[in-house]
Scaffold this motif. Sequence first.
Motif, PDB file in Angstrom:
ATOM      1  N   LYS A  37       0.825  -1.213   0.000  1.00  0.00           N
ATOM      2  CA  LYS A  37       0.000   0.000   0.000  1.00  0.00           C
ATOM      3  C   LYS A  37       0.860   1.265   0.000  1.00  0.00           C
ATOM      4  O   LYS A  37       0.626   2.190  -0.783  1.00  0.00           O
ATOM      5  N   VAL A  38       1.861   1.317   0.905  1.00  0.00           N
ATOM      6  CA  VAL A  38       2.658   2.541   1.009  1.00  0.00           C
ATOM      7  C   VAL A  38       3.534   2.726  -0.226  1.00  0.00           C
ATOM      8  O   VAL A  38       3.783   3.859  -0.654  1.00  0.00           O
ATOM      9  N   HIS A  39       3.996   1.625  -0.822  1.00  0.00           N
ATOM     10  CA  HIS A  39       4.799   1.744  -2.030  1.00  0.00           C
ATOM     11  C   HIS A  39       3.956   2.285  -3.191  1.00  0.00           C
ATOM     12  O   HIS A  39       4.403   3.174  -3.937  1.00  0.00           O
ATOM     13  N   ASN A  40       2.756   1.773  -3.345  1.00  0.00           N
ATOM     14  CA  ASN A  40       1.865   2.284  -4.392  1.00  0.00           C
ATOM     15  C   ASN A  40       1.536   3.761  -4.160  1.00  0.00           C
ATOM     16  O   ASN A  40       1.505   4.563  -5.104  1.00  0.00           O
ATOM     17  N   TRP A  41       1.275   4.113  -2.908  1.00  0.00           N
ATOM     18  CA  TRP A  41       0.987   5.512  -2.560  1.00  0.00           C
ATOM     19  C   TRP A  41       2.160   6.405  -2.933  1.00  0.00           C
ATOM     20  O   TRP A  41       1.995   7.444  -3.582  1.00  0.00           O
ATOM     21  N   TYR A  42       3.374   6.003  -2.571  1.00  0.00           N
ATOM     22  CA  TYR A  42       4.556   6.820  -2.839  1.00  0.00           C
ATOM     23  C   TYR A  42       4.835   6.904  -4.339  1.00  0.00           C
ATOM     24  O   TYR A  42       5.189   7.975  -4.857  1.00  0.00           O
ATOM     25  N   ALA A  43       4.659   5.789  -5.055  1.00  0.00           N
ATOM     26  CA  ALA A  43       4.927   5.765  -6.494  1.00  0.00           C
ATOM     27  C   ALA A  43       4.005   6.725  -7.243  1.00  0.00           C
ATOM     28  O   ALA A  43       4.414   7.379  -8.211  1.00  0.00           O
ATOM     29  N   LEU A  44       2.766   6.832  -6.784  1.00  0.00           N
ATOM     30  CA  LEU A  44       1.795   7.705  -7.455  1.00  0.00           C
ATOM     31  C   LEU A  44       2.077   9.183  -7.230  1.00  0.00           C
ATOM     32  O   LEU A  44       1.524  10.032  -7.926  1.00  0.00           O
ATOM     33  N   LEU A  45       2.935   9.490  -6.266  1.00  0.00           N
ATOM     34  CA  LEU A  45       3.290  10.888  -6.002  1.00  0.00           C
ATOM     35  C   LEU A  45       4.403  11.377  -6.928  1.00  0.00           C
ATOM     36  O   LEU A  45       4.662  12.582  -6.993  1.00  0.00           O
ATOM     37  N   TYR A  46       5.084  10.462  -7.606  1.00  0.00           N
ATOM     38  CA  TYR A  46       6.163  10.788  -8.541  1.00  0.00           C
ATOM     39  C   TYR A  46       7.255  11.628  -7.872  1.00  0.00           C
ATOM     40  O   TYR A  46       7.779  12.574  -8.455  1.00  0.00           O
ATOM     41  N   LEU A  47       7.583  11.249  -6.650  1.00  0.00           N
ATOM     42  CA  LEU A  47       8.626  11.963  -5.916  1.00  0.00           C
ATOM     43  C   LEU A  47       9.992  11.335  -6.185  1.00  0.00           C
ATOM     44  O   LEU A  47      10.100  10.191  -6.610  1.00  0.00           O
ATOM     45  N   GLU A  48      11.029  12.104  -5.915  1.00  0.00           N
ATOM     46  CA  GLU A  48      12.398  11.605  -5.966  1.00  0.00           C
ATOM     47  C   GLU A  48      12.976  11.614  -4.556  1.00  0.00           C
ATOM     48  O   GLU A  48      12.682  12.525  -3.778  1.00  0.00           O
ATOM     49  N   PRO A  49      13.806  10.633  -4.201  1.00  0.00           N
ATOM     50  CA  PRO A  49      14.207   9.498  -5.036  1.00  0.00           C
ATOM     51  C   PRO A  49      13.113   8.436  -5.096  1.00  0.00           C
ATOM     52  O   PRO A  49      12.288   8.348  -4.185  1.00  0.00           O
ATOM     53  N   LYS A  50      13.109   7.662  -6.142  1.00  0.00           N
ATOM     54  CA  LYS A  50      12.152   6.569  -6.260  1.00  0.00           C
ATOM     55  C   LYS A  50      12.580   5.419  -5.354  1.00  0.00           C
ATOM     56  O   LYS A  50      13.767   5.188  -5.130  1.00  0.00           O
ATOM     57  N   ALA A  51      11.604   4.706  -4.825  1.00  0.00           N
ATOM     58  CA  ALA A  51      11.899   3.548  -3.985  1.00  0.00           C
ATOM     59  C   ALA A  51      12.215   2.344  -4.860  1.00  0.00           C
ATOM     60  O   ALA A  51      11.585   2.139  -5.890  1.00  0.00           O
ATOM     61  N   GLN A  52      13.196   1.555  -4.438  1.00  0.00           N
ATOM     62  CA  GLN A  52      13.537   0.324  -5.142  1.00  0.00           C
ATOM     63  C   GLN A  52      12.716  -0.814  -4.519  1.00  0.00           C
ATOM     64  O   GLN A  52      12.952  -1.176  -3.360  1.00  0.00           O
ATOM     65  N   PRO A  53      11.767  -1.375  -5.268  1.00  0.00           N
ATOM     66  CA  PRO A  53      10.855  -2.371  -4.695  1.00  0.00           C
ATOM     67  C   PRO A  53      11.561  -3.565  -4.061  1.00  0.00           C
ATOM     68  O   PRO A  53      11.135  -4.045  -3.014  1.00  0.00           O
ATOM     69  N   PHE A  54      12.657  -4.053  -4.660  1.00  0.00           N
ATOM     70  CA  PHE A  54      13.286  -5.250  -4.114  1.00  0.00           C
ATOM     71  C   PHE A  54      13.832  -4.995  -2.714  1.00  0.00           C
ATOM     72  O   PHE A  54      13.785  -5.872  -1.845  1.00  0.00           O
ATOM     73  N   ARG A  55      14.346  -3.790  -2.473  1.00  0.00           N
ATOM     74  CA  ARG A  55      14.846  -3.459  -1.131  1.00  0.00           C
ATOM     75  C   ARG A  55      13.696  -3.390  -0.137  1.00  0.00           C
ATOM     76  O   ARG A  55      13.799  -3.860   1.000  1.00  0.00           O
TER      77      ARG A  55
END
Length: 216
Positions: A37-55
């Motif tokens: 949920k939090v990864h999808n939320w953050y990805a939709l904000l198009y902020l930098e730096p991007k989160a690396q999903p595998f980490r």
Amino acid sequence: NVLASLERMQELKLLAAIHPVLALDDEKTRVLMELHKVHNWYALLYLEPKAQPFRLYLLGLTVGSDRDQFTQVCERLRFPERDKADLLTLRDRIAEALALLMKWREGISPLSELYFALDPISVEGVLFLMARSRREEMRKHISQYLTNPALQAIEISGRDLKRLRIPEGPIYARILKAVRRARIDGLAEGRKEQLLLVRKLKKEWAASGGEPGPRG
């Protein structure tokens, strides 16, 4: 679909085959769902730096593991030494931050304490802490830390300190951090208030014989 893939790996006993600590249980599944949920939320904000999903998902899969077990997981997944070292450092910093955040209390503890606890951590670690927290006020403040840098931005710089004839050195970093702390806590929101604070800190520094007042 990360969650579906992990659930299928669990059914085929592939996670445990890599390392027993990766096997899913109810608590780990809950954490992974929150991470999703939090990864999808953050990805939709198009902020930098991007989160690396595998980490991010590796942190969720290894919840509850100790340092040796986590190292074994990295080795079995054949991570390069640099990635393994980075991940171990990230885990250590998350543990340090978590110890600080557990003591933080809304309305009692300064907001700057929360922000400074998060500062040394990569975005994946911050999202992980947000997903793990069951305290709504904590999740709210972590989301603001990520999405609203204006809350902690200061309007002065080292040039202002130089103009005030403060000798250059480690004192600059301490003063600017003290100003940022005051800004986050709502005590010096504008440039005028921030310069007044610097002048006050300069006087304290001079009165102490050159020993800088603001620490930490």
